[in-house]
Design an enzyme around this catalytic site. Structure first.
Site, PDB file in Angstrom:
ATOM      1  N   SER A 162       0.823  -1.206   0.000  1.00 51.47           N
ATOM      2  CA  SER A 162       0.000   0.000   0.000  1.00 51.47           C
ATOM      3  C   SER A 162       0.866   1.269   0.000  1.00 51.47           C
ATOM      4  CB  SER A 162      -0.941  -0.070   1.205  1.00 51.47           C
ATOM      5  OG  SER A 162      -2.071   0.681   0.958  1.00 51.47           O
ATOM      6  N   HIS A 173      -7.632  -5.658  -0.466  1.00 46.18           N
ATOM      7  CA  HIS A 173      -6.407  -4.926  -0.170  1.00 46.18           C
ATOM      8  C   HIS A 173      -5.746  -5.545   1.073  1.00 46.18           C
ATOM      9  CE1 HIS A 173      -4.034  -1.223  -0.366  1.00 46.18           C
ATOM     10  NE2 HIS A 173      -4.192  -1.077   0.942  1.00 46.18           N
TER      11      HIS A 173
HETATM   12  C1  GCU Z   1      -5.331   4.951   1.706  1.00 46.95           C
HETATM   13  C2  GCU Z   1      -4.711   5.722   0.567  1.00 46.95           C
HETATM   14  C3  GCU Z   1      -3.896   4.804  -0.331  1.00 46.95           C
HETATM   15  C4  GCU Z   1      -2.919   3.995   0.469  1.00 46.95           C
HETATM   16  C5  GCU Z   1      -3.603   3.294   1.594  1.00 46.95           C
HETATM   17  C6  GCU Z   1      -2.675   2.599   2.588  1.00 46.95           C
HETATM   18  O1  GCU Z   1      -6.306   4.101   1.220  1.00 46.95           O
HETATM   19  O2  GCU Z   1      -5.736   6.372  -0.123  1.00 46.95           O
HETATM   20  O3  GCU Z   1      -3.207   5.567  -1.307  1.00 46.95           O
HETATM   21  O4  GCU Z   1      -2.234   3.087  -0.355  1.00 46.95           O
HETATM   22  O5  GCU Z   1      -4.334   4.226   2.376  1.00 46.95           O
HETATM   23  O6  GCU Z   1      -1.496   2.842   2.607  1.00 46.95           O
HETATM   24  O7  GCU Z   1      -3.173   1.833   3.400  1.00 46.95           O
END
Ligand code: GCU
Length: 441
Positions: free
Chosen positions: A263, A405
């Protein structure tokens, strides 16, 4: 009865999109866009031989520094110092060692430091084993429940669930959080494959909140100028400092190190792989906007949204491209191209629309010409976004797995395989294009 039927129809016919409302999740609404060509110099000249790539690479790197992540104002500090804790050799039933290492970033025991947890197979061959250098979100103690792993004392962000469960209190990690993220870390699989894991808490380098750059590493280097690093740049810099240490650790072969992140930390691992060519493999797990996903697609998270929600992640210049992605002098396929010809792994999840899985694949595809020019087989002919759970590619690898995710065992199995194929055995690495010189790594 009819009422119930209506409710059920409504629930089941609304697509379940994993991402905030009000953003585009419809492929037919992706605007027309033209990507900058990674093989055309800013002066319009085409890069036709591998030897000329270095010049174009410097240009692209400069553009990412100036417009996206910001330039790191410092490299390896002169006074960088490592303090090694005891090396326990009874970890995982005696097949692994566990060691805590404090990296004193400026040599000062009371100054900024980064704590590295090094887990390695007990029996290592001469020269050491390959290692994953991995950023973690919640502290080294969250990766495994072993009581000997110190709990970080740095500022820690927390979700309401983390607070409720007592994992984090007043932005400090708590004992109750020991091992609470262990499902994201296939520690035993890594060890059983004869590899090591070196992980650190990203907040040791810079806290993940908009603090006007008053804490963490920015407190030392000062408030960044518009083209200087935000937090992602500083976390990537931390990966390089972890690698500096691993170069001194006999259990690890630092020439076979992969940088890994999920992420926001997947955005970071790509930038770390781009800026530090010692990393032999860069792995981005579900990195999305500002990571592997193409910004111009406007699918899921957008530049405007990321800069608004997380103003400290990128450099200040990046704000110019809010709702204005077409003007960006680069797009994220060029970030991947900066890693060429070294191996890169991009992974998406089907239920992670916010990160734009297809946009992540397209970055890989549009980086392929650079990988080919620099003497590798790149994506090995893959042209279409593949079916779920079907990894594709050669030196550029990609998969989209089922699920949301997250980081799963499936993801780790692919990364371990890529490490074996591409870093240890260098199986599908190099072809010999007529004019390419020895590989540029
Ligand atoms: C949020 C953000 C993302 C990121 C994510 C994370 O959703 O919008 O860009 O990748 O957090 O790091 O958990």
């Amino acid at each position: 009865m009819i009422f119930r039927y209506l409710i059920a129809t409504l629930i089941f016919s609304t697509p379940l999109i994993a991402g905030p409302a009000g953003y585009n999740y419809d492929e037919s609404k992706v605007p027309e866009y033209t990507l900058p060509d990674p093989l055309v110099m800013e002066n319009g000249k085409k890069v036709e031989i591998a030897a000329a790539w270095k010049v174009r690479r410097d240009e692209i790197l400069g553009l990412f520094e100036e417009h996206v992540y910001g330039k790191a104002p410092i490299g390896r500090p002169e006074k960088l110092r490592f303090v090694e804790g005891e090396k326990f050799d009874d970890f995982l039933g005696g097949k692994a060692t566990l060691q805590h290492v404090r990296i004193l970033l400026f040599g000062d025991e009371n100054g900024p430091h980064l704590d590295l947890l090094v887990i390695a197979p007990k029996n290592v061959p001469e020269g050491g084993v390959p290692a994953f250098v991995a950023l973690n979100f919640s502290g080294n103690h969250s990766v495994h429940s072993d009581k000997r792993i110190p709990i970080p004392d740095s500022w820690m962000r927390s979700s309401s669930d983390d607070k409720k469960a007592g994992y984090v209190k007043d932005n400090r990690a708590q004992e109750a959080g020991r091992g609470f993220k262990k499902n994201r870390w296939a520690v035993e699989k890594i060890i059983d494959s004869g590899m090591a894991l070196a992980t650190f808490y990203y907040g040791d380098v810079d806290p993940d909140f908009d603090d006007n750059f008053e804490n963490g590493i920015h407190a030392v280097t000062g408030k960044p100028a518009a083209g200087e690093w935000g937090s992602i740049g500083s976390w990537a810099w931390g990966c390089s400092r972890a690698l500096d240490y691993l170069e001194t650790n006999d259990s690890v072969d630092a020439k076979k190190a992969a940088v890994f992140g999920h992420s926001r930390l997947g955005k970071t691992s790509l930038w770390a792989g781009a800026t530090d060519q010692r990393f032999a493999l860069s792995i981005s797990n579900n990195s999305g906007c500002g990571g592997a996903a193409l910004s111009r697609r406007h699918f899921g998270e957008t530049v405007e949204r990321i800069n608004t929600s997380f103003p400290h992640w990128f450099c200040d210049n990046f704000v110019k491209y809010n709702e204005n992605e077409g003007e960006l002098p680069v797009d994220q396929h060029q970030l991947i191209s900066l890693i060429a010809p070294r191996p890169v792994y991009i992974a998406s999840a089907e239920g992670d629309e916010w990160a734009d899985p297809k946009g992540e694949f397209l970055s890989a595809l549009h980086a392929d010409p650079v990988y080919r020019l620099t003497g590798t087989e790149g994506l090995a002919g893959a042209k279409e976004h593949p079916a779920v759970n079907t990894p594709v590619g050669g030196v550029i690898r990609y998969h989209v797995r089922t699920g949301k995710h997250d980081v799963t065992d499936y993801d780790w199995e692919q990364y371990i395989k890529a490490m074996k194929d591409l870093v240890v055995n260098k199986k599908d690495e190099i072809r010999a294009p007529g004019e390419a010189p020895t590989i540029l790594r």
